[in-house]
Design an enzyme around this catalytic site. Structure first.
Site, PDB file in Angstrom:
ATOM      1  N   LYS A  27      25.970  49.488  28.934  1.00  0.00           N
ATOM      2  CA  LYS A  27      26.295  49.937  30.287  1.00  0.00           C
ATOM      3  C   LYS A  27      27.486  49.166  30.863  1.00  0.00           C
ATOM      4  O   LYS A  27      28.424  49.741  31.389  1.00  0.00           O
ATOM      5  CB  LYS A  27      25.080  49.792  31.200  1.00  0.00           C
ATOM      6  CG  LYS A  27      25.303  50.352  32.607  1.00  0.00           C
ATOM      7  CD  LYS A  27      24.108  50.095  33.530  1.00  0.00           C
ATOM      8  CE  LYS A  27      22.908  50.875  33.111  1.00  0.00           C
ATOM      9  NZ  LYS A  27      21.783  50.723  34.081  1.00  0.00           N
ATOM     10  N   GLU A  76      25.444  40.665  22.079  1.00  0.00           N
ATOM     11  CA  GLU A  76      25.136  41.109  20.725  1.00  0.00           C
ATOM     12  C   GLU A  76      25.873  42.399  20.382  1.00  0.00           C
ATOM     13  O   GLU A  76      26.455  42.541  19.297  1.00  0.00           O
ATOM     14  CB  GLU A  76      23.622  41.337  20.566  1.00  0.00           C
ATOM     15  CG  GLU A  76      22.771  40.107  20.826  1.00  0.00           C
ATOM     16  CD  GLU A  76      22.229  40.067  22.245  1.00  0.00           C
ATOM     17  OE1 GLU A  76      21.124  39.523  22.426  1.00  0.00           O
ATOM     18  OE2 GLU A  76      22.900  40.587  23.164  1.00  0.00           O
ATOM     19  N   GLY A 133      17.016  50.575  30.775  1.00  0.00           N
ATOM     20  CA  GLY A 133      17.369  50.618  29.358  1.00  0.00           C
ATOM     21  C   GLY A 133      16.304  51.233  28.481  1.00  0.00           C
ATOM     22  O   GLY A 133      16.586  52.080  27.633  1.00  0.00           O
ATOM     23  N   ARG A 134      15.046  50.842  28.675  1.00  0.00           N
ATOM     24  CA  ARG A 134      13.980  51.348  27.809  1.00  0.00           C
ATOM     25  C   ARG A 134      13.558  52.762  28.188  1.00  0.00           C
ATOM     26  O   ARG A 134      12.686  53.339  27.531  1.00  0.00           O
ATOM     27  CB  ARG A 134      12.795  50.387  27.817  1.00  0.00           C
ATOM     28  CG  ARG A 134      12.239  50.060  29.184  1.00  0.00           C
ATOM     29  CD  ARG A 134      11.270  48.871  29.101  1.00  0.00           C
ATOM     30  NE  ARG A 134      10.825  48.408  30.409  1.00  0.00           N
ATOM     31  CZ  ARG A 134      11.519  47.587  31.186  1.00  0.00           C
ATOM     32  NH1 ARG A 134      12.717  47.165  30.805  1.00  0.00           N
ATOM     33  NH2 ARG A 134      11.041  47.190  32.350  1.00  0.00           N
ATOM     34  N   GLU A 188       7.744  45.165  27.569  1.00  0.00           N
ATOM     35  CA  GLU A 188       8.812  44.746  28.476  1.00  0.00           C
ATOM     36  C   GLU A 188       8.545  45.241  29.891  1.00  0.00           C
ATOM     37  O   GLU A 188       8.966  44.616  30.868  1.00  0.00           O
ATOM     38  CB  GLU A 188      10.171  45.248  27.978  1.00  0.00           C
ATOM     39  CG  GLU A 188      11.360  44.599  28.661  1.00  0.00           C
ATOM     40  CD  GLU A 188      12.679  44.877  27.955  1.00  0.00           C
ATOM     41  OE1 GLU A 188      13.015  44.130  27.012  1.00  0.00           O
ATOM     42  OE2 GLU A 188      13.371  45.830  28.342  1.00  0.00           O
ATOM     43  N   HIS A 196      -4.664  50.349   4.242  1.00  0.00           N
ATOM     44  CA  HIS A 196      -4.701  49.418   3.114  1.00  0.00           C
ATOM     45  C   HIS A 196      -4.087  48.075   3.500  1.00  0.00           C
ATOM     46  O   HIS A 196      -3.689  47.299   2.633  1.00  0.00           O
ATOM     47  CB  HIS A 196      -3.960  50.031   1.918  1.00  0.00           C
ATOM     48  CG  HIS A 196      -4.603  51.285   1.418  1.00  0.00           C
ATOM     49  ND1 HIS A 196      -5.567  51.277   0.431  1.00  0.00           N
ATOM     50  CD2 HIS A 196      -4.457  52.580   1.793  1.00  0.00           C
ATOM     51  CE1 HIS A 196      -5.960  52.525   0.202  1.00  0.00           C
ATOM     52  NE2 HIS A 196      -5.316  53.331   1.019  1.00  0.00           N
ATOM     53  N   LYS A 205      18.903  34.439  27.126  1.00  0.00           N
ATOM     54  CA  LYS A 205      20.334  34.749  27.085  1.00  0.00           C
ATOM     55  C   LYS A 205      21.137  33.655  27.780  1.00  0.00           C
ATOM     56  O   LYS A 205      22.201  33.235  27.297  1.00  0.00           O
ATOM     57  CB  LYS A 205      20.607  36.095  27.768  1.00  0.00           C
ATOM     58  CG  LYS A 205      20.099  37.314  27.018  1.00  0.00           C
ATOM     59  CD  LYS A 205      20.484  38.570  27.769  1.00  0.00           C
ATOM     60  CE  LYS A 205      20.031  39.822  27.051  1.00  0.00           C
ATOM     61  NZ  LYS A 205      20.405  41.056  27.785  1.00  0.00           N
TER      62      LYS A 205
END
Length: 546
Positions: free
Chosen positions: A206, A212, A267-268, A353, A384, A512
Site C-alpha cells: 500500500k 520485506e 491487509g488480511r 491477527e 496419518h 519491525k
C-alpha cells in the site's frame, strides 16, 4: 472481574456449562432422533452440520443470548454502513464494500465509495484481459507465461490461497508464483527457472515502503534488468498495487499498471481489492467477480438471517463456547480438498491477527481468553499425522471439516474414499470407543487374559470431541468466496462478544521497530549495542562469524 464475565448472559452460560460438561454426545444423539435436522443449516450450496457439538437447544439459546447482549446485530450494521469500527486507527473496515454486487451506495465520511471500487475493478479487468490475450506483452514482444506476486501478510496469503484453490479455472500456460519471505532463498528459488522475457512481477504494498516486500522487489528488478539488459523493461514487466504513485514511478512502473486500494481495506481482508490482481490474471476477471459474488451472498446471509440460523454467528459462538467455557486453546481446520491446502494458513492470519488481543476496545486488559491458535492440513494427510492427538490426547480441539460433494478431478473411487474418511473421522471423534467395545473387539481378535488387559487401555477412545462439517457442491469461485467471507464474519462475531478490535494489528509493529534498530548494528561493528545481554550477544556472534 470484567463486565463481560459478570454479565447475566455469561453467568447463565457458566451455569449451563457445568450441567452439560459431563454429557456425552452419544447420549444426545440417542435421546433426539431429530438432532441432525435441528442443528444444521442450508444456505445457497453450502450445508453446515453442527450437530456433533457438545450442545443442546438450551446451549444455542444461551449463546445467542450472549451475542444479543453484546449488540451483535447493531455491530454488523455498523460495519456494513462504513462506521469507523476500527477504533484505534479511526477507520472503517469495509472489505464488504469491495464485493458489494448491489446498486446500493456505501458511504465513508459522507462519500459513496462504490464508484471508486467499480472503477478499480474495471481497470483490473482491462489490464488482466490485455495480459491474458497477449495485447500487453513483455519488453521483447513475448506473451507473459509467469506472474510473480511480491507481497507479505494479506498481500500474499489471500491471493496465494485463492490461486491454489482455483487452479481448475486457470488460463492454460499462465502460472502464478508468490514471494513473501525476505530470506533471499524464496526469491532466488522462484526466479531460478523463469524466463525474464515472459515474466510479469506484481509488487503489492500500500505505502510502497514495506521492508520485506521492497527488498524483494528491488532484487527482482535487478534480476529482470540484468537478464534483459535495459532499464526500460521495468515499465512493461512490473505492476504495483499501491497508493504511492511517486515511489512506484521512481521504481520505473508505468502509472497505467498501478492499482489503488484504500485505508478502509485491512491487509488480511484485502484479496477482494486490487490485491487480488494476480487472481484476476490467473483465472480471469469473470471468475474473480464470481468470487466476489459468493462473498456478497454470504454477506447478505450474515446481515439478514436469524442469529440462530446464521452460519457465521453459529460458528463464532461455538468457538466462544469451547474457548471460554471448555478451555480449548486451538481450533483445527481440515479441508478434504487438496485445492484448499493453503486455506488453514490463510485462516491463521485472518483469525489470530484479528482476535489475538489482550486489551478490549476501552483499553482494559481482558480477564477472559480471546482468539484461538488456528491450524490444519488437508485430509487425509492429517489422519496419518496429528489426528492421534485429537482422538486420544489430553487437549480438547474443536475442528472444522470442509468437503466438496463433487471433485474437480473425478478419478475412480478416489472421491468416495476421501468423503468416507471425512465422515468417519467426525463420527469417530464424536462416538469414540468404550472399554466394553474395545474389549469385545480384542476378544474377537483372539486376545485374552493378561495380553488383553495390557492392550485394552490403549484401545479406548473417549470420544465427545466436537466438530463442524461444511459440505458444498464443488469448489468453484462462488463457493470459495462464500467460505472466505464465512470465516471473516465468524472472526467478527467473536470480536464483538469479546469487545476487542479485530481490525488493527499493533503486535506486528514492535518486531519491525526493533529490527530497524538492529539492522545498522549488523552492518557496522563499531556501533554500541543498547540491547539486553542475549540480543547483544547474538548480534556480536553474527558479526564475528559473518
Amino acid at each position: 472481574m470484567s463486565k463481560l464475565i459478570n454479565s447475566p448472559a455469561w453467568r447463565a452460560l457458566s451455569s449451563h456449562y457445568e450441567a452439560i460438561k459431563p454429557v456425552h454426545m452419544r447420549k444426545l444423539f440417542q435421546e433426539d432422533t431429530k438432532r441432525f435436522d435441528k442443528f444444521s443449516v442450508q444456505f445457497d450450496n453450502l450445508f453446515f452440520d453442527f450437530s456433533k457439538n457438545r450442545i443442546n437447544e438450551e446451549t444455542i439459546r444461551l449463546l445467542i443470548g450472549l451475542a444479543e447482549q453484546a449488540g451483535l446485530t447493531a455491530n454488523i450494521e455498523a460495519m456494513f454502513a462504513g462506521e469507523k469500527i476500527n477504533s484505534t486507527e479511526r477507520r472503517a473496515a469495509l472489505h464488504t464494500a469491495l464485493r458489494n454486487r448491489s446498486e446500493n451506495p456505501v458511504y465513508v465520511d459522507g462519500k459513496n465509495v462504490m464508484p471508486d471500487v467499480r472503477r478499480v475493478l474495471e481497470l483490473m479487468r482491462r489490464f488482466s484481459d490485455a495480459v491474458r490475450t497477449g495485447h500487453h506483452c513483455g519488453h521483447t514482444g513475448k506473451q507473459f507465461t509467469d506472474i510473480v506476486n511480491i507481497g507479505i501478510g494479506g498481500s500474499d496469503l489471500g491471493p496465494l490461497m485463492v490461486c491454489e484453490a482455483l487452479k481448475p479455472y486457470a488460463k492454460p500456460n499462465l502460472r502464478t508464483h508468490f514471494v513473501s519471505n525476505v530470506d533471499g532463498t524464496h526469491l532466488v528459488e522462484t526466479l531460478k527457472y523463469l524466463d525474464a522475457e515472459t515474466t510479469m512481477i506484481i509488487v503489492s504494498s500500500k505505502t510502497f515502503t514495506t521492508q520485506e516486500t521492497l527488498t524483494n522487489a528491488h532484487s527482482a528488478r535487478a534480476w529482470l534488468v540484468g537478464r534483459l539488459g535495459d532499464e526500460q523493461c521495468v515499465a512493461k514487466h512490473f505492476a504495483a498495487v499501491s497508493t504511492n504513485l511517486e515511489e512506484t514511478a521512481k521504481f520505473g512502473i508505468n502509472s497505467d499498471s498501478v492499482f489503488e486500494f484504500w485505508d478502509w481495506v485491512g491487509g488480511r481482508y484485502s484479496l477482494w481489492s486490487a490485491i487480488g490482481l494476480p487472481i484476476a490474471l490467473f483465472v480471469g476477471m469473470d471468475r474473480f467477480e464470481e468470487l466476489l459474488g459468493g462473498a456478497y451472498a454470504m454477506d447478505e446471509h450474515f446481515r439478514s438471517a436469524a442469529l440462530d440460523k446464521n452460519i457465521p454467528v453459529l460458528m463464532g459462538m461455538l468457538g466462544i463456547w469451547y474457548g471460554n467455557f471448555f478451555g480449548a486453546g486451538s481450533n483445527a481446520v481440515f479441508p478434504y480438498d487438496q485445492y484448499l491446502h493453503r486455506f488453514p494458513a490463510y485462516l491463521q492470519q485472518l483469525d489470530m491477527e484479528s482476535n489475538g488481543k489482550g486489551v478490549d476496545r476501552d483499553g482494559n486488559a481482558v480477564d477472559y481468553d480471546t482468539g484461538m491458535v488456528v491450524w490444519g492440513e488437508p485430509g487425509t494427510n492429517g489422519q496419518h499425522a496429528f489426528y492421534q492427538l485429537i482422538h486420544q490426547g489430553t487437549h480438547l480441539i474443536p475442528a472444522d471439516f470442509l468437503a466438496p460433494l463433487h471433485s474437480q478431478n473425478p478419478l475412480g473411487e478416489h472421491h468416495a474414499i476421501l468423503l468416507a474418511n471425512c465422515f468417519a473421522q467426525t463420527e469417530a471423534l464424536m462416538v469414540g470407543k468404550t472399554e466394553q467395545e474395545a474389549r469385545s473387539e480384542l476378544i474377537a481378535q483372539g486376545l485374552q487374559g493378561e495380553s488383553l488387559d495390557v492392550l485394552l487401555p490403549h484401545k479406548v477412545f473417549q470420544g465427545n470431541k466436537p466438530t463442524n462439517t461444511l459440505l458444498f457442491e464443488r469448489l468453484d469461485p462462488h463457493t470459495l468466496g462464500m467460505l472466505i467471507a464465512l470465516y471473516e464474519h465468524k472472526v467478527f462475531v467473536q470480536s464483538v462478544v469479546w469487545n476487542i478490535n479485530p481490525f488493527d494489528q499493533w503486535g506486528v509493529e514492535l518486531g519491525k521497530q526493533l529490527a530497524g534498530k538492529i539492522l545498522p548494528e549488523l552492518r557496522n561493528t563499531t556501533m554500541p549495542s543498547l540491547h539486553d545481554a542475549s540480543t547483544g550477544g547474538l548480534i556480536k556472534y553474527y558479526q564475528q562469524h559473518r
